[in-house]
Design a protein around this motif. Structure first.
Motif, short mmCIF file in Angstrom:
data_model
loop_
_atom_site.label_atom_id
_atom_site.label_comp_id
_atom_site.label_asym_id
_atom_site.label_seq_id
_atom_site.Cartn_x
_atom_site.Cartn_y
_atom_site.Cartn_z
N THR A 63 0.82 -1.21 0.00
CA THR A 63 0.00 0.00 0.00
C THR A 63 0.86 1.26 0.00
O THR A 63 0.51 2.26 -0.65
N ALA A 64 1.99 1.22 0.74
CA ALA A 64 2.87 2.39 0.77
C ALA A 64 3.48 2.65 -0.61
O ALA A 64 3.50 3.79 -1.10
N GLU A 65 3.98 1.59 -1.25
CA GLU A 65 4.56 1.74 -2.59
C GLU A 65 3.49 2.11 -3.61
O GLU A 65 3.74 2.93 -4.51
N ALA A 66 2.31 1.51 -3.49
CA ALA A 66 1.24 1.82 -4.44
C ALA A 66 0.78 3.28 -4.31
O ALA A 66 0.47 3.91 -5.32
N LYS A 67 0.76 3.80 -3.09
CA LYS A 67 0.35 5.19 -2.89
C LYS A 67 1.30 6.14 -3.61
O LYS A 67 0.87 7.08 -4.28
N TYR B 256 -0.63 10.18 -11.30
CA TYR B 256 -1.86 10.97 -11.21
C TYR B 256 -3.09 10.06 -11.32
O TYR B 256 -4.09 10.43 -11.94
N LEU B 257 -3.00 8.89 -10.69
CA LEU B 257 -4.12 7.97 -10.65
C LEU B 257 -4.66 7.95 -9.22
O LEU B 257 -3.94 7.61 -8.28
N PHE B 258 -5.90 8.32 -9.06
CA PHE B 258 -6.49 8.45 -7.73
C PHE B 258 -7.32 7.21 -7.41
O PHE B 258 -8.54 7.19 -7.50
N ILE B 259 -6.59 6.14 -7.05
CA ILE B 259 -7.18 4.86 -6.69
C ILE B 259 -6.69 4.48 -5.29
O ILE B 259 -5.52 4.70 -4.96
N GLU B 260 -7.59 3.93 -4.48
CA GLU B 260 -7.21 3.55 -3.13
C GLU B 260 -6.24 2.36 -3.18
O GLU B 260 -6.53 1.33 -3.80
N PRO B 261 -5.07 2.49 -2.52
CA PRO B 261 -4.10 1.37 -2.53
C PRO B 261 -4.66 0.09 -1.92
O PRO B 261 -4.26 -1.00 -2.32
N GLU B 262 -5.56 0.22 -0.96
CA GLU B 262 -6.13 -0.98 -0.32
C GLU B 262 -6.91 -1.82 -1.34
O GLU B 262 -6.84 -3.06 -1.31
#
Length: 280
Positions: free
Chosen positions: A35-39, A46-52
């Motif tokens: 989740t940290a790397e994905a954020k 510029y992709l606003f998707i929740e890492p979870e």
């Protein structure tokens, strides 16, 4: 006998509990790292998707791929290989998307620089020229320039804002632009003419890179074909001689053979990529 059976049951319970604790800790550590790397990765794109959500999707795909391969081959080794590949898939996908985005930014740069130079020749300041270019240009370059403008508006130093832009778009072209703007700001000079020359240089460089890509496309395709051919032949032979081919998945000698095949095929693909990749 009763005491021995009881001790054995207790031992199995303790080992199982310890294994579950270790697996739970490993899964939690992987979730936090993912989740940290994905954020960070998503913010760069510029992709606003929740890492979870991406994490749960990745875990779901991993389980489906593992179980499907296990049912298909009736062997644990291929299933583990597929699981490892799916585990590494998000990072590989991120690199591919980032590279495509970077290529698109670099392709937009010459026209954007000419637009900025034209606005400055018409009497606009650099900030005003950037605002016009942001409105007229398309993403992803417009997004990067808009972030540059926002940093300048909140008081970030011009040199620092350019360094941030060069860090977000890691390329020789962007480093050249940042250096040209810094030098022009420090020692003076006609920035519009400098930007026109930089745009011309970048355009010629991109044209040369395009010609090289076209000339090396056949070599890259041959590398992909030669890499996938052993696996395709393996599938064909598995359907023709399932008894003999199944030994690859159920015997230690077969596991060693598969490992050697993977290593050699990977090395061959890497060598081919090194040959056909030419830096301009």
């Amino acid at each position: 006998m009763l005491i021995a059976a009881l001790l054995f049951a207790i031992s199995v319970t303790v080992v199982t509990f310890a294994a579950l604790r270790v697996a739970s800790s490993a899964a939690e550590a992987y979730r936090e790292q993912f989740t940290a790397e994905a954020k960070v990765s998503l913010s760069e794109l510029y992709l606003f998707i929740e890492p979870e959500k991406l994490y749960f999707l990745n875990v779901l795909m991993l389980l489906i791929g593992f179980l499907f391969t296990l049912l298909l081959t009736q062997s644990l080794i291929p299933a583990l290989i597929v699981a490892v590949l799916l585990l590494a898939a998000p990072k590989m996908l991120y690199r591919v998307i980032k590279k495509k985005r970077l290529d698109k930014v670099l392709n937009q740069l010459p026209d954007a620089l000419l637009s900025i130079a034209s606005s400055m020749k018409a009497g606009s300041s650099l900030n005003q020229a950037l605002e016009v270019t942001v409105k007229e240009d398309a993403p992803p370059l417009a997004q990067e320039l808009e972030l540059l403008l926002r940093e300048l508006r909140v008081g970030v130093a011009f040199e620092k804002a350019l360094d941030n832009l060069a860090a977000r778009v890691p390329s020789n072209e962007m480093d050249m632009i940042a250096a040209a703007m810094k030098i022009s700001r420090e020692v003076g000079g006609n920035l519009s003419e400098i930007l026109e020359r930089v745009a011309s240089t970048i355009r010629r460089k991109r044209e040369m890179e395009g010609k090289i890509l076209a000339l090396t496309a056949q070599g890259k395709l041959q590398g992909l074909v030669m890499t996938g051919l052993p696996f395709l032949l393996g599938v064909v032979l598995y359907h023709m001689e399932p008894v003999h081919m199944s030994r690859l998945f159920h015997e230690p000698a077969g596991w060693i053979a598969i490992s050697l095949i993977l290593v050699l095929v990977t090395l061959g693909y890497v060598f081919i990529r090194k040959i056909v990749n030419i830096d301009v």
